[in-house]
Design a protein around this motif. Structure first.
Motif, mmCIF file in Angstrom:
data_model
loop_
_atom_site.group_PDB
_atom_site.id
_atom_site.type_symbol
_atom_site.label_atom_id
_atom_site.label_comp_id
_atom_site.label_asym_id
_atom_site.label_seq_id
_atom_site.Cartn_x
_atom_site.Cartn_y
_atom_site.Cartn_z
ATOM 1 N N GLN A 158 7.671 -13.844 0.800
ATOM 2 C CA GLN A 158 9.052 -13.577 1.179
ATOM 3 C C GLN A 158 9.155 -13.488 2.701
ATOM 4 O OE1 GLN A 158 10.845 -9.981 -0.392
ATOM 5 N NE2 GLN A 158 12.914 -10.719 0.009
ATOM 6 N N PRO A 192 12.119 -14.471 -2.231
ATOM 7 C CA PRO A 192 10.708 -14.783 -2.474
ATOM 8 C C PRO A 192 10.515 -16.239 -2.905
ATOM 9 C CG PRO A 192 11.322 -12.701 -3.514
ATOM 10 C CD PRO A 192 12.594 -13.343 -3.050
ATOM 11 N N PHE A 249 7.699 -18.847 -4.748
ATOM 12 C CA PHE A 249 6.550 -18.866 -5.647
ATOM 13 C C PHE A 249 5.364 -19.579 -4.991
ATOM 14 C CE2 PHE A 249 4.565 -18.811 -9.755
ATOM 15 C CZ PHE A 249 3.890 -20.018 -9.879
ATOM 16 N N TYR A 294 4.100 -14.376 -4.621
ATOM 17 C CA TYR A 294 5.272 -14.904 -3.930
ATOM 18 C C TYR A 294 5.183 -14.556 -2.448
ATOM 19 C CZ TYR A 294 7.470 -15.461 -8.519
ATOM 20 O OH TYR A 294 7.767 -15.845 -9.816
ATOM 21 N N LEU A 352 6.239 -11.047 3.850
ATOM 22 C CA LEU A 352 5.889 -10.058 2.828
ATOM 23 C C LEU A 352 5.342 -10.828 1.637
ATOM 24 C CD1 LEU A 352 6.089 -7.022 1.919
ATOM 25 C CD2 LEU A 352 8.307 -7.630 0.918
ATOM 26 N N THR A 364 8.899 -11.387 -18.762
ATOM 27 C CA THR A 364 9.507 -10.933 -17.516
ATOM 28 C C THR A 364 8.473 -10.434 -16.520
ATOM 29 O OG1 THR A 364 11.461 -10.311 -18.753
ATOM 30 C CG2 THR A 364 11.206 -9.335 -16.555
ATOM 31 N N GLN A 365 8.695 -10.775 -15.241
ATOM 32 C CA GLN A 365 7.771 -10.372 -14.186
ATOM 33 C C GLN A 365 8.221 -9.064 -13.540
ATOM 34 O OE1 GLN A 365 6.745 -13.644 -11.504
ATOM 35 N NE2 GLN A 365 7.330 -15.057 -13.119
ATOM 36 N N TYR A 366 7.249 -8.220 -13.246
ATOM 37 C CA TYR A 366 7.493 -6.948 -12.569
ATOM 38 C C TYR A 366 6.739 -6.984 -11.243
ATOM 39 C CZ TYR A 366 9.463 -5.523 -16.969
ATOM 40 O OH TYR A 366 10.254 -5.462 -18.093
ATOM 41 N N PHE A 367 7.448 -6.609 -10.187
ATOM 42 C CA PHE A 367 6.931 -6.792 -8.840
ATOM 43 C C PHE A 367 6.290 -5.535 -8.272
ATOM 44 C CE2 PHE A 367 8.224 -11.002 -7.466
ATOM 45 C CZ PHE A 367 9.084 -11.362 -8.491
ATOM 46 N N GLY A 368 5.285 -5.775 -7.429
ATOM 47 C CA GLY A 368 4.683 -4.705 -6.664
ATOM 48 C C GLY A 368 5.418 -4.500 -5.347
ATOM 49 N N PRO A 369 4.946 -3.530 -4.544
ATOM 50 C CA PRO A 369 5.626 -3.199 -3.293
ATOM 51 C C PRO A 369 5.403 -4.224 -2.185
ATOM 52 C CG PRO A 369 3.689 -1.860 -3.579
ATOM 53 C CD PRO A 369 3.835 -2.641 -4.841
#
Lengths: 114, 115
Positions: free
Chosen positions: B37, B43, B45, B35, B88, B103-108
């Motif tokens: 942002q 964000p 896609f 993504y 970002l 479900t999606q889990y995001f990085g930093p």
């Protein structure tokens, strides 16, 4: 086109106040809905999600959201906010097609004053 | 259990250059989404990779390309950088079972600045 709208861009509350953040989506068909939170200096974290079933969804840290299909809404609520809830909140949606192509709202910045 | 990791944290490039961003998914996940942002926005896609193939793509030009490796890690490449590519870049990992992505889990994220 698929879209997600968050009406409140900035919200300022005192501790112990109740919170409701609005989210509306524009989708045809079955939709999955999410609220993500980004605390200062941290990455996006999942607060809660709705795929199907009970339209009242409970998440972490005392948050809940209600899916109202007739209003295309998925508002986030918390009965009593804390200073630590200061963060940016994002509503997101995707079609229930399996790909999870998330469409995000523009976010709501919440500031909770002690 | 390591979460989603991304590298580098920050990157500064000039217009016309090319950049590669990297992502390692959460342990047990096999699907990676990217993504973008922009400042003050949610964000957007870019694309999703599963089984080393681009599975779905958002409204981004061909200058944006990606790759997924056998260990499920992924790269995002952007060619001919424009000022508007400053943003970002977020990687999200998830597990796909029977064709359905969970479900999606995001990085930093990687903060890219184009000068």
């Amino acid at each position: 086109a698929q879209s997600v709208s968050q009406h409140n861009h900035h919200v300022i509350l005192s501790e112990a106040a109740s919170l409701e953040l609005g989210c509306n989506y524009s989708y045809g068909g079955t939709v999955n809905l999410f609220w993500y939170v980004q605390y200062p200096g941290q990455h996006l974290q999942l607060l809660l999600k709705y795929f199907s079933g009970d339209p009242l969804v409970k998440g972490i840290k005392g948050f809940e959201a209600e899916f109202i299909k007739s209003k295309f809404s998925f508002n986030l609520r918390k009965p009593s906010v804390q200073w630590s809830d200061t963060a940016e909140y994002f509503c997101a949606a995707c079609m229930n097609t399996g790909f999870q192509k998330l469409v995000f709202g523009t976010g709501t910045r919440l500031l909770v004053s002690p | 259990d390591a979460g989603v990791t991304q590298s580098p944290t920050h990157l500064i490039k000039t217009r016309g250059q090319q950049v590669t961003l990297r992502c390692s998914p959460k342990s047990g996940h096999d699907t990676v989404s990217w993504y973008q942002q922009a400042l003050g926005q949610g964000p957007q896609f870019i694309f999703q990779y599963y089984e080393e193939e681009e599975r779905q793509r958002g409204n981004f030009p061909d200058r944006f390309s990606g790759h997924q490796f056998p260990n499920y890690s992924s790269e995002l490449n952007v060619n001919a950088l424009l000022l508007g590519d400053s943003a970002l870049y977020l990687c999200a990992s998830s597990l796909t079972r029977d064709g359905l992505t969970d479900t999606q889990y995001f990085g930093p994220g990687t903060r890219l600045t184009v000068l």
